[in-house]
Motif scaffolding. Structure first.
Motif, PDB file in Angstrom:
ATOM      1  N   TRP A  14       0.840  -1.212   0.000  1.00  0.00           N
ATOM      2  CA  TRP A  14       0.000   0.000   0.000  1.00  0.00           C
ATOM      3  C   TRP A  14       0.869   1.254   0.000  1.00  0.00           C
ATOM      4  N   ARG A  17       2.548   2.007  -3.336  1.00  0.00           N
ATOM      5  CA  ARG A  17       1.671   2.572  -4.366  1.00  0.00           C
ATOM      6  C   ARG A  17       1.592   4.087  -4.268  1.00  0.00           C
ATOM      7  N   ARG A  18       1.912   4.642  -3.086  1.00  0.00           N
ATOM      8  CA  ARG A  18       1.859   6.088  -2.891  1.00  0.00           C
ATOM      9  C   ARG A  18       3.221   6.767  -2.975  1.00  0.00           C
ATOM     10  N   ARG A  84      -5.320   4.580   5.810  1.00  0.00           N
ATOM     11  CA  ARG A  84      -5.983   3.301   5.445  1.00  0.00           C
ATOM     12  C   ARG A  84      -6.753   2.839   6.671  1.00  0.00           C
TER      13      ARG A  84
END
Length: 293
Positions: A14, A17-18, A84
């Motif tokens: 996660w 991806r950023r 998240r």
């Protein structure tokens, strides 16, 4: 020392991806079991932090603070890249510096640090107008603190004798009678372990306890540790904070210090935290001596 905590693979994916590929991961958690923070080093040695909050309440507070309050601090605090909710995870920028408590500062340097801390706290406390719900929570915060006295006393048990228990109850009752104090957004854990110092100046981190409250609540740990032995640091802090404390705030600070003492003695021994336990013992001893006729 707590065992090293591995970063879950799903959270690493996660984060990447950023922020792009993560070259290395370092456990940066505090030394207690519910703290989960990792330093993520990316390409070109750019660092970010990934934090998993210990509870939904802390995640909600911190993620909201990063969106609506902490931007007032500019580059003197991390910025939120993403959150998240299902994992209580926050992905943050890094700010330069090392925790102040680890730097072995001399007296002059400590005053400089407190001076900058006072200015940053003023900016945080005045980050914006409180909406109706936040103002209600802030104005009820002293009564809420007093309400916690019996819970902490029950948890502390026989670590306090009868006279000490009565002192705590007396200060809780006095806190209910303090009257209005200035309110705003507080850090909630305002102390040198959450101050980073570098050549760029001071930065604040760790906002999981950031909330609307009486502003004086941000000074309790400082008053019972740093300022108790070094009034010059308190003077430097308040000068840059921009004002002296009101009489009501001084009264509240004493009462809140008593409640902090019993909280420390409830939490510290159970979690093997000698520093917190010592803080509680010192404060309780001081208040007992000062309350003698």
């Amino acid at each position: 020392m707590s065992p090293i905590k591995p970063l879950p693979a799903a959270l690493k994916r996660w984060a990447e991806r950023r922020i792009g590929p993560v070259v290395s991961v370092c456990d940066a958690s505090h030394d207690w079991d519910r703290s989960r923070v990792w330093d993520l080093e990316g390409e070109r040695q750019v660092h970010h932090y990934l934090k998993v909050s210990p509870s939904v309440k802390f995640f909600t507070r911190e993620s909201r603070a990063y969106r609506h309050v902490i931007p007032a601090l500019g580059h003197r605090a991390p910025h939120l890249i993403d959150s998240r909710a299902q994992d209580l995870a926050l992905l943050l920028t890094a700010v330069p510096g090392a925790p102040v408590k680890e730097l072995g500062l001399d007296a002059t340097q400590w005053r400089t640090v407190h001076q900058q801390a006072g200015a940053l706290c003023a900016r945080l406390h005045e980050a914006g107008p409180l909406d109706r719900n936040d103002r209600g929570e802030a104005e009820a915060s002293l009564a809420a603190a007093a309400d916690g006295a019996e819970k902490y006393l029950a948890r502390a048990g026989d670590r306090l004798n009868q006279d000490e228990q009565q002192l705590i109850r007396d200060h809780a009752a006095r806190l209910r009678r303090v009257g209005p104090v200035p309110v705003g957004y507080v850090h909630g854990d305002n102390q040198p372990r959450n101050w980073l110092w570098s050549r760029h100046g001071l930065a604040l981190i760790d906002f999981e306890r950031c909330r609307p409250a009486g502003r004086i609540q941000d000074f309790v740990i400082l008053a019972t540790t740093q300022w108790a032995d070094h009034p010059d640091r308190e003077k430097a802090f308040l000068q840059s904070y921009g004002r002296e404390l009101t009489d009501a705030e001084r009264h509240a600070l004493r009462c809140l210090s008593a409640l902090d003492a019993v909280n420390c003695l409830a939490w510290g021994p159970d979690n093997g935290d000698a520093e917190v336990t010592t803080r509680g013992l010192r404060t309780l001893d001081r208040l007992m001596r000062e309350d003698q006729p």
